[in-house]
Write an enzyme that holds these catalytic residues in place. Sequence first.
Site, short mmCIF file in Angstrom:
data_model
loop_
_atom_site.label_atom_id
_atom_site.label_comp_id
_atom_site.label_asym_id
_atom_site.label_seq_id
_atom_site.Cartn_x
_atom_site.Cartn_y
_atom_site.Cartn_z
N CYS A 1 0.75 -1.29 -0.17
CA CYS A 1 0.00 -0.03 -0.02
C CYS A 1 0.88 1.29 -0.05
O CYS A 1 2.03 1.20 0.47
CB CYS A 1 -0.80 0.18 1.21
SG CYS A 1 -2.01 -1.35 1.35
N GLY B 1 0.57 0.06 -4.82
CA GLY B 1 -1.06 -0.45 -4.83
C GLY B 1 -1.62 -0.23 -5.95
O GLY B 1 -1.79 0.99 -6.08
N ASN C 1 -0.50 0.94 5.71
CA ASN C 1 0.51 0.27 5.07
C ASN C 1 1.28 -0.64 5.96
O ASN C 1 1.76 -0.23 6.85
CB ASN C 1 1.62 1.23 4.33
CG ASN C 1 2.73 0.59 3.42
OD1 ASN C 1 3.70 1.04 3.36
ND2 ASN C 1 2.41 -0.60 3.09
N GLY C 2 1.15 -1.90 5.59
CA GLY C 2 1.91 -2.91 6.20
C GLY C 2 0.95 -4.02 6.80
O GLY C 2 -0.29 -3.87 5.96
N TYR D 1 13.79 -2.88 -4.13
CA TYR D 1 12.90 -2.94 -5.34
C TYR D 1 11.51 -2.18 -5.13
O TYR D 1 11.33 -1.47 -6.15
CB TYR D 1 12.66 -4.44 -5.54
CG TYR D 1 11.33 -4.75 -6.28
CD1 TYR D 1 11.50 -4.45 -7.78
CD2 TYR D 1 10.13 -5.37 -5.71
CE1 TYR D 1 10.32 -4.88 -8.25
CE2 TYR D 1 9.06 -5.70 -6.48
CZ TYR D 1 9.27 -5.21 -7.77
OH TYR D 1 8.01 -5.68 -8.66
#
Length: 499
Positions: free
Chosen positions: A34, A61, A135-136, A280
């Site tokens: 996210c 996302g 996010n996570g 990445y």
Amino acid sequence: MIPTHPITVDDQPLPINNQMIHQDTRPDKPEEACGVFGIYAPEEDVAKLTYFGLYALQHRGQESAGIATFDGEQVHLHKDMGLVSQVFNEGILSNLPGQMGVGHTRYSTTGSSRKVNAQPAVVDTRLGKLALAHNGNLVNTIQLREQLLQNNCNLMTTTDSEMIAFAIAQEIDAGQKWLEGSIKAFSRLSGAFSLVIGTPAGLMGVRDPNGIRPLVIGTLRSDPVRYVLASETCGLDIIGAEYLRDVEPGELVWITEEGLASYHWSPQQQRKLCIFEMIYFARPDSVVHNESLYTYRMRLGRQLATESLVDADIVIGVPDSGIPAAIGFSQASGIAYAEGLIKNRYVGRTFIQPTQAMRESGIRMKLNPLKDVLNGKRVIIVDDSIVRGTTSRKLVKTLREAGATEVHMRISSPPVTHPCFYGIDTDSQDHLIAATKSVAEITKQLEVDSLAYLSWEGMLTATGEDPQSFCSACFTGDYPVGIPESLKASKLMLEKVVI
Ligand code: SF4
């Protein structure tokens, strides 16, 4: 009792959801979970600025996007399945007034691909609505869900993010104020969480005690200073905001008309930033510790050349993420860099199965070889990682068909041997090629002339920072936040792993 979720959205599934996609059609790269964004700026069009912030974070996302704005009295929300540019238009944004915005782009790692799971999650509390973007991934969702259900919480979705929103609401409804209630709720969470939370009283930015997922603070104006929160600095750059600093692990920043206040809500802070963000996930133009990730990734390539040089005519990178490391490899080795593969930049994730003939033609929907560059050449191809190996094998075949006489693969990270539980979709361990095969076996399977990975030490040394300040569990199995046995069983193999 906590009121039910106030937002009515169509619970409309995608034609094929994640779980139904055949293994061969799943992307052969870890998928980021996210992107989050928040802004407090009464003088600005916060909906539009949030939109552009999310637009820059789209790589984090691509399944759904949403924006919630606060106008002092009400919360205005729009969220839907699709890319940011598909979910919003001028008309929709003009119906999102307010002085504060919270935005989210989502790739599902918990909860399926459904509109109801799109964020921000909006929940009623005694003090008004909150809007939460996460996010996570939490690793204690089973206990948290039980706690919430015992308190008659009416969970409407299958996401851990909604559970966090309800945990805060539960504390507020028990009599706490925004900050105290939120901090009590955060202490009930275990795992990775970078949060942006809008409330009628102010905007919060929060990171878990290990700071596994990134979150940065920017400033938009000087008089008065206005603050912006984003997963990465590229989300600040796009709206002209200046990077101020990271939200620290275990920190809560509270942004109001008075400015920004900082609270260290957790006594156990130890930075463990996901190293895959560096290798990445994050955009190469995003900055971590005053350096673009492009520069770090070039350094990985230089280190890779030092560790595993081979004689060849050209070095190429797998677009886009392998390119900086390929350039670094070329610089360190003196072997010419060339573009050998061209990426179709307009290909997103497709749910339409290709025809059998297209399947047999390899991966050319996405990457097409430049035959006149490759023909008759000994080629070093640099990529950032190998997960399942299916794409790498097709790539090698494509290069040989284009006339490459030798193909040497170099990977700018170590072998991925373990799955991620902190918000990255890395497949279960039995699908990770390096979890069950030696480098020699992978070399044979990919049909390359040689294969070498970057060493774990080399990857961490290239960061120029304390190696202990990164999570690198997908290369080592050394998880910084304990994984409950029940969760381990869903993704880890029971047999001993060959590394
Ligand atoms: S396990 Fe891997 S992908 Fe997950 S947070 Fe750690 S380094 Fe990142």
